[in-house]
Design an enzyme around this catalytic site. Sequence first.
Site, mmCIF file in Angstrom:
data_model
loop_
_atom_site.group_PDB
_atom_site.id
_atom_site.type_symbol
_atom_site.label_atom_id
_atom_site.label_comp_id
_atom_site.label_asym_id
_atom_site.label_seq_id
_atom_site.Cartn_x
_atom_site.Cartn_y
_atom_site.Cartn_z
ATOM 1 C CD GLU A 49 50.168 5.170 61.773
ATOM 2 O OE1 GLU A 49 51.188 5.023 61.076
ATOM 3 O OE2 GLU A 49 50.119 4.906 62.984
ATOM 4 C CG ASP A 60 60.009 5.856 56.207
ATOM 5 O OD1 ASP A 60 59.403 5.291 57.136
ATOM 6 O OD2 ASP A 60 59.713 6.989 55.789
#
Lengths: 266, 414
Positions: A49, A60
């Site tokens: 990824e 995040d």
Amino acid sequence: MLNPISLAFKKSKKENRPALLTYTVAGDSSKKQSLEILKSISKYADILEVGVPHNTPVADGGQIQTSSYRAIKNGILMTDVFKIVKNYKKSKNSKPIILMGYYNMIYQFGENKYLKECKKSGVNGLIVVDLPWPENRIFSKKCKKNSINFIQLLSPTTSYKRLKGITKDSHDMIYYISMLSTTGGKLKVSPNKILQNYNKIKNISPKKNCVIGFGITEKTISKFKSADGLVVGSQICKEITRSLNNRQNPVINVSKMVNKLKKKLS
Amino acid sequence: MRLKKRIPVIDQGDKLGFWGGKFGGNFVPETLKKPIEDLEFQFNKLKNDKSFIRERDKYFKNWIGTPTRFIKLSNLTKHIGGAQIWSKVVSDANGGAHKIYNATVHCLLAKRSGKKVIIGDTGAGYAGKMLSMAAKKFGLKCKIFMGAKDIERQQPNVRAMKKNGADVIPVYTGSKTLVDAVSECMRYWVANCDTTAMCVGSTVGPAIFVRICGWSTSQISRELKAQLIEQFGSVPKKLKLYNCVGGGSSSFGFWNEFMDYSKKQVEFIGVEAGGPTKSKKHAAPLTYGSKIGILHGAAQYVNQNSEGQIEETESISAGLDYPGISPLHCFLKDTKRARYTAASDEEALKAYQIVTKYENLRPSLEPSHAFSVAIKEAKKLSKDTIVVINSCGDAYKDKKILEKKLGKKYAKSN
Ligand SMILES: Cc1ncc(COP(=O)(O)O)c(C=O)c1O
């Protein structure tokens, strides 16, 4: 013919282990170095990824934010991300690539142009953190038409009704978020509980490859060996930060770490 | 794109939460889908529930204090020599700004859904101060996310939050202002949405937060309409409503009840923050033609670069220092119901000096932006035009900035 992502799962299943997925941010800590990291971890990881850094990320945690800010500060652009993927794909032994990011970056680039560039550079899948189902229906169809896996996300808060709808609209791979957390959070739910939820998804949708992410680290990874795949992100980003702080080479350190992760799965 | 009549603007979004088919929506991580759906369900039910409305009105009246004053600024009117200048003194409200309405409603909702903790973002510190007040009132634990730069420049409100028992969590990422505080607050909610309620401090964020906030601040225009009718016998034939626009909660609330009037009769003028005259940075996405993008879960006009990275803003007023703008205002702009313009830091300061010189009113730096444009335009307007400016905050919180910019004496003597 199976697409490269499904092939990667098939291969790991044959070896009787979950697929290992890594997450690193494109351009962290430089364009060149992030490419080198991808190349060096290819030996151990099954699917890579690649994070597209965004400066207002709503999901995040600190580790990935730090990586993203570093990359943005170093001037990474969308076209650079595609270049990195393209160069990576030229290397021997390259693995499937999934771009992961926020929708505004795709929206500004233009959905169609974005998919065209994905295809040209060799991107195999996309995760768009803030484009949930059913809002993502049109875009995910476009991805399918372009032979790009659109990876739907599921979380502990996903209702049964949504679960059915989402898995029905998903492609070959789905992503289960292990707990209520931003990326980089400590595992605050027992692995058993997480696997229970995971099995619920597998029962509804046995053919789809389902990976578990969030809270997976060297310490926790071996507890999830029954999953189709496991994603490690924040710990790797943290290792890059640590290496830079200690004036060590992140490429070597990250590669070592991913090797260890892989060994824990075999 | 069309604005419908007789349907509240907050309810004019489509099934997915888009106004005009393109502003707003829910660009959120999967984890937040469920808590957002729950909140939607709860709000849609309660906003038509008589006992809930009674409860809301009780707290608005007895605790927030309604109505806030509607006063004529006679000296200023005389000095300017054009339209009649009036002000709706929303800073009369408990806590000193309009942010109290949204904070109160969110706490009422959180209470009813059994949540024990409420979190919120703040820029100028008002949204945080009000949430901390309401949380204390309703027995909820409270956490406020605030950019480190804003903590530094809005100390009085930070002290108030702490006094009310709230945790003030400094945010050090990005520009260390409101945009980063909202991001951090949303991230915290992602990780704690099972036990924690979130309040977004303005008409921004995922669609449900836009709707709840707009519904709450609309109290301002409900009061104003009644006050206008009491004063003039009816809604004046030429009425102009000036309001500063950060996220857009005070302006939306100031206008909502007048939505169905023609804009010839009731004109809405939104004033964004133009930033320092010398700087290229601004916080005025509607005035300076920013492109549509996604910020904090909603599609809106937003300051961003060609890549889609959100750009830093600059404004003397922390409350307006935000790169995006409510989807409601994007909708009002594109349907041409409202007009948007900007005032610079310097113009806002000048307006503050003029207002405080002629009137016993101390608008904070945010509404001073609206005063600046209103004063300029009022000069050229006929005497039968009624200009109303929403004075939605008090300058007490800006003491430090005013001292620095205008000298100690000026800030103190006023
Ligand atoms: C006094 C005051 N006015 C205006 C604003 C701007 O926000 P909004 O546009 O949501 O009213 C703020 C925000 O903090 C504020 O404190």
